[in-house]
Design a protein around this motif. Structure first.
Motif, PDB file in Angstrom:
ATOM      1  N   PHE A 126      24.162  49.149   6.256  1.00  0.00           N
ATOM      2  CA  PHE A 126      24.044  50.151   7.221  1.00  0.00           C
ATOM      3  C   PHE A 126      25.212  50.943   7.550  1.00  0.00           C
ATOM      4  CE2 PHE A 126      24.016  52.185  11.567  1.00  0.00           C
ATOM      5  CZ  PHE A 126      22.628  52.623  11.631  1.00  0.00           C
ATOM      6  N   TRP A 127      26.485  50.342   7.808  1.00  0.00           N
ATOM      7  CA  TRP A 127      27.646  51.102   7.946  1.00  0.00           C
ATOM      8  C   TRP A 127      28.295  51.392   6.907  1.00  0.00           C
ATOM      9  CZ3 TRP A 127      25.565  46.739  10.325  1.00  0.00           C
ATOM     10  CH2 TRP A 127      25.643  46.955  11.773  1.00  0.00           C
ATOM     11  N   ASN A 128      28.168  50.825   5.678  1.00  0.00           N
ATOM     12  CA  ASN A 128      28.867  51.040   4.456  1.00  0.00           C
ATOM     13  C   ASN A 128      27.998  50.802   3.298  1.00  0.00           C
ATOM     14  OD1 ASN A 128      30.434  51.278   2.252  1.00  0.00           O
ATOM     15  ND2 ASN A 128      32.125  50.074   2.749  1.00  0.00           N
ATOM     16  N   PRO A 129      27.456  51.723   2.734  1.00  0.00           N
ATOM     17  CA  PRO A 129      26.341  51.448   1.613  1.00  0.00           C
ATOM     18  C   PRO A 129      26.863  50.648   0.371  1.00  0.00           C
ATOM     19  CG  PRO A 129      26.685  53.921   1.652  1.00  0.00           C
ATOM     20  CD  PRO A 129      27.460  53.184   2.853  1.00  0.00           C
ATOM     21  N   ALA A 130      28.206  50.737   0.079  1.00  0.00           N
ATOM     22  CA  ALA A 130      28.834  50.035  -0.835  1.00  0.00           C
ATOM     23  C   ALA A 130      28.588  48.712  -0.854  1.00  0.00           C
ATOM     24  CB  ALA A 130      30.310  50.267  -0.911  1.00  0.00           C
ATOM     25  N   LEU A 131      28.300  48.196   0.433  1.00  0.00           N
ATOM     26  CA  LEU A 131      28.299  46.595   0.521  1.00  0.00           C
ATOM     27  C   LEU A 131      27.127  46.090   0.057  1.00  0.00           C
ATOM     28  CD1 LEU A 131      30.317  46.356   4.103  1.00  0.00           C
ATOM     29  CD2 LEU A 131      31.095  45.978   1.571  1.00  0.00           C
ATOM     30  N   PHE A 132      26.012  46.751  -0.503  1.00  0.00           N
ATOM     31  CA  PHE A 132      24.788  46.179  -1.024  1.00  0.00           C
ATOM     32  C   PHE A 132      25.357  45.534  -2.258  1.00  0.00           C
ATOM     33  CE2 PHE A 132      21.743  49.385   0.916  1.00  0.00           C
ATOM     34  CZ  PHE A 132      20.999  48.374   1.008  1.00  0.00           C
ATOM     35  N   VAL A 133      26.550  45.559  -2.818  1.00  0.00           N
ATOM     36  CA  VAL A 133      27.141  44.748  -3.997  1.00  0.00           C
ATOM     37  C   VAL A 133      27.251  43.382  -3.480  1.00  0.00           C
ATOM     38  CG1 VAL A 133      28.179  46.747  -5.166  1.00  0.00           C
ATOM     39  CG2 VAL A 133      29.407  45.225  -3.370  1.00  0.00           C
ATOM     40  N   ASN A 134      27.264  43.155  -2.166  1.00  0.00           N
ATOM     41  CA  ASN A 134      27.400  41.697  -1.764  1.00  0.00           C
ATOM     42  C   ASN A 134      25.930  40.887  -2.422  1.00  0.00           C
ATOM     43  OD1 ASN A 134      29.411  42.057  -0.260  1.00  0.00           O
ATOM     44  ND2 ASN A 134      28.733  42.706   1.650  1.00  0.00           N
ATOM     45  N   ALA A 135      24.830  41.619  -2.863  1.00  0.00           N
ATOM     46  CA  ALA A 135      23.723  40.882  -3.372  1.00  0.00           C
ATOM     47  C   ALA A 135      23.868  40.477  -4.903  1.00  0.00           C
ATOM     48  CB  ALA A 135      22.407  41.909  -3.237  1.00  0.00           C
ATOM     49  N   LYS A 136      24.062  39.335  -5.102  1.00  0.00           N
ATOM     50  CA  LYS A 136      24.147  38.749  -6.571  1.00  0.00           C
ATOM     51  C   LYS A 136      22.743  38.378  -6.976  1.00  0.00           C
ATOM     52  CE  LYS A 136      28.513  38.741  -5.904  1.00  0.00           C
ATOM     53  NZ  LYS A 136      28.534  39.412  -4.507  1.00  0.00           N
ATOM     54  N   GLU A 137      21.659  38.420  -6.408  1.00  0.00           N
ATOM     55  CA  GLU A 137      20.352  38.174  -6.682  1.00  0.00           C
ATOM     56  C   GLU A 137      19.345  39.105  -5.871  1.00  0.00           C
ATOM     57  OE1 GLU A 137      20.006  33.741  -7.740  1.00  0.00           O
ATOM     58  OE2 GLU A 137      21.080  33.869  -5.585  1.00  0.00           O
ATOM     59  N   THR A 138      18.227  39.104  -6.407  1.00  0.00           N
ATOM     60  CA  THR A 138      17.301  39.931  -5.566  1.00  0.00           C
ATOM     61  C   THR A 138      17.374  39.432  -3.995  1.00  0.00           C
ATOM     62  OG1 THR A 138      15.870  40.375  -7.177  1.00  0.00           O
ATOM     63  CG2 THR A 138      14.896  40.454  -5.086  1.00  0.00           C
ATOM     64  N   THR A 139      17.684  40.186  -2.951  1.00  0.00           N
ATOM     65  CA  THR A 139      17.799  39.615  -1.553  1.00  0.00           C
ATOM     66  C   THR A 139      17.167  40.203  -0.615  1.00  0.00           C
ATOM     67  OG1 THR A 139      20.166  39.038  -2.156  1.00  0.00           O
ATOM     68  CG2 THR A 139      19.646  39.127   0.003  1.00  0.00           C
ATOM     69  N   VAL A 140      16.386  39.633   0.353  1.00  0.00           N
ATOM     70  CA  VAL A 140      15.911  40.102   1.622  1.00  0.00           C
ATOM     71  C   VAL A 140      16.457  39.764   2.784  1.00  0.00           C
ATOM     72  CG1 VAL A 140      13.650  40.453   2.965  1.00  0.00           C
ATOM     73  CG2 VAL A 140      13.512  40.563   0.543  1.00  0.00           C
ATOM     74  N   TYR A 141      16.877  40.596   3.454  1.00  0.00           N
ATOM     75  CA  TYR A 141      17.615  40.331   4.968  1.00  0.00           C
ATOM     76  C   TYR A 141      16.637  41.014   6.055  1.00  0.00           C
ATOM     77  CZ  TYR A 141      21.206  39.775   8.492  1.00  0.00           C
ATOM     78  OH  TYR A 141      22.058  39.335   9.628  1.00  0.00           O
ATOM     79  N   VAL A 142      16.160  40.252   6.903  1.00  0.00           N
ATOM     80  CA  VAL A 142      15.243  40.902   8.167  1.00  0.00           C
ATOM     81  C   VAL A 142      16.076  40.264   9.459  1.00  0.00           C
ATOM     82  CG1 VAL A 142      13.096  40.721   9.044  1.00  0.00           C
ATOM     83  CG2 VAL A 142      13.364  40.419   6.585  1.00  0.00           C
ATOM     84  N   SER A 143      16.090  41.372  10.023  1.00  0.00           N
ATOM     85  CA  SER A 143      16.909  40.996  11.363  1.00  0.00           C
ATOM     86  C   SER A 143      16.158  41.941  12.549  1.00  0.00           C
ATOM     87  CB  SER A 143      18.167  41.624  11.408  1.00  0.00           C
ATOM     88  OG  SER A 143      19.056  41.413  12.431  1.00  0.00           O
ATOM     89  N   GLY A 144      16.102  41.127  13.704  1.00  0.00           N
ATOM     90  CA  GLY A 144      15.723  41.831  15.027  1.00  0.00           C
ATOM     91  C   GLY A 144      16.605  41.408  16.208  1.00  0.00           C
ATOM     92  N   ALA A 145      16.656  42.479  17.059  1.00  0.00           N
ATOM     93  CA  ALA A 145      17.494  42.348  18.220  1.00  0.00           C
ATOM     94  C   ALA A 145      16.483  42.606  19.416  1.00  0.00           C
ATOM     95  CB  ALA A 145      18.634  43.406  17.976  1.00  0.00           C
TER      96      ALA A 145
END
Length: 446
Positions: free
Chosen positions: A57-76
């Motif tokens: 969200f703050w830096n789109p380059a950090l999608f490279v942290n995904a080494k496999e197909t990944t889903v992250y779901v967050s709620g505040a």
């Protein structure tokens, strides 16, 4: 010279101000809880994080942290508290003896209004799909800006505001590429859908109704980011989210007011409150995030972040009514501001990671223009959190943040501020606010 009818009309002002209220969590009306991982360390190091894809969200380059197909779901779940003590208030009834109007009427109050902001759930969703060893495609759904608040229709400051609702939903499509072992870059395009509800009392005390505006708009934005690791264990990151321009369209409707769409209004002869379409153009601010993370050891990581929000793009509004009613103006006087945070991440074991952080979040609102819709103060955060890895594919994250907000006062006097408050009357009130935020997330790789 302002005519009596124009002065009287100002009382009907229900401002379509998407920035005209403050979130008790983040300065202005920004929402910064888009990741339980980042919230646990008060966003420290977030634009340089190598933990998961939610930092995108703050830096789109950090999608490279995904080494496999990944889903992250967050709620505040944001639980704000705002107690308002009204010292004095009056309506804006002018002195017009011909119509029996003898000037402003003092509005009585029981003193305090509690729980005038509502609990809010802020969801976030990220999906990443590696296209190759170096390139990742990502999709994200976030709520960058939002607020839900309701003073009620009986409080003494009701001519300034009763209800405020804001929601901006952003759908992002991103590409991130690992340029080398040391450098990654990314970009996204965003589709924004925004809605706003603004309500206040209209008329004069003792003979009043409610005016309500509902409006919506769509807009487009983009983000850019880089992450650089000059030496192993030290990461530098920068991300930029663009301004988003909205052309709001909606309507204003009045209830329990004599003279709507014809006849005499509650304010006297020759004046009407008319249901009408409304339009206005507002630019949501840009956000620049600068971060550094440094591995102090193989277990402890230090993170630092500075976030600049370009609130100055929201200098004011100019509402155009699709009727003979004159335009309505409101000055925000927002100033560009910075948020600063520092935090630590501790790998307690192979399965459990702990986090903590502190932050200083400066408000864009100035004393001169603070209002019942912008009772905003500087904030301090204290955050703790952790992640538990169930296995190599699934983890759960928890964070808790306590937000301390400086006490502020609202002092609105139309004799001093001019015609902006000429239809709202006066308001002198003190605000005490704070918030607690609980965030949870699941990260799943396939």
């Amino acid at each position: 010279m302002t005519t009596p009818s124009k002065s009287l009309f100002k009382v009907s002002l229900v401002t379509v101000s998407v920035a005209a209220a403050s979130s008790a969590f983040s300065a202005g009306f920004a929402l910064n809880d888009h990741s339980a991982t980042a919230s646990g360390k008060a966003l420290a190091g977030v634009a340089a994080s190598n933990e998961d894809i939610s930092a995108s969200f703050w830096n789109p380059a950090l999608f490279v942290n995904a080494k496999e197909t990944t889903v992250y779901v967050s709620g505040a779940y944001v639980m704000p508290s705002m107690d308002v003590t009204v010292n004095s208030a009056s309506d804006a009834t002018p002195t017009v003896p011909a119509f029996g109007l003898t000037g402003p009427v003092d509005i009585t109050s029981d003193g305090a209004t509690q729980d005038s902001v509502d609990d809010t759930l802020v969801p976030s969703l990220y999906f990443a799909k590696p296209l190759s060893d170096k390139t990742v495609a990502g999709i994200a759904l976030n709520v960058p800006f939002g607020l839900s608040g309701d003073y009620g229709q009986e409080w003494a400051g009701r001519f300034h505001a009763t209800e405020t609702g804001i929601q901006d939903i952003a759908l992002s499509f991103a590409l991130a590429h690992r340029v080398s072992d040391k450098l990654s870059a990314g970009a996204s395009v965003q589709l924004h859908s925004a809605e706003v509800v603004l309500e206040s009392a209209v008329g004069r005390s003792g003979s009043e109704g409610i005016g309500r505006i509902e409006a919506d708009a769509t807009g487009f934005g983009f983000s850019l980011g880089v992450m650089f690791e000059p030496v192993k264990g030290t990461r530098l990151g920068a991300g930029y989210r663009s301004e988003v321009e909205f052309d709001f369209e909606g309507d204003v409707k009045y209830t329990d007011v004599a003279g709507v769409n014809g006849g005499l209004s509650a304010l006297g002869a020759g004046y009407q409150l008319v249901n009408a379409d409304v339009t206005d153009s507002i630019t949501f601010p840009s956000v620049l995030t600068l971060s550094v993370e440094h591995d102090l050891s193989n277990k402890v990581t230090l993170g630092l972040t500075a976030i600049r929000t370009g609130w100055g793009s929201m200098d004011g509004i100019n509402i155009d009514f699709d009727s003979d009613q004159p335009n309505s103006k409101l000055t925000f006087g927002f100033e560009d501001q910075w948020m600063y945070s520092a935090g630590l991440t501790y790998a307690y074991s192979d399965k459990l990671t702990l986090r903590t952080g502190v932050a200083m979040d400066n408000s864009p609102v100035t004393d001169e223009y603070r209002s019942a819709r912008t009772p905003d103060g500087d904030r301090k955060w204290i955050s703790i959190g952790g992640t538990y890895d169930f296995n190599d594919m699934t983890s759960a994250t928890f964070a808790f943040t306590h937000v301390m907000i400086d006490d502020v006062s609202v002092d609105r006097d139309f004799t001093a501020s001019g015609e902006e408050d000429a239809g709202r009357g006066t308001l002198d009130a003190d605000y005490k606010s704070s918030a607690n935020v609980i965030s949870v997330a699941m990260n799943m790789a396939f």
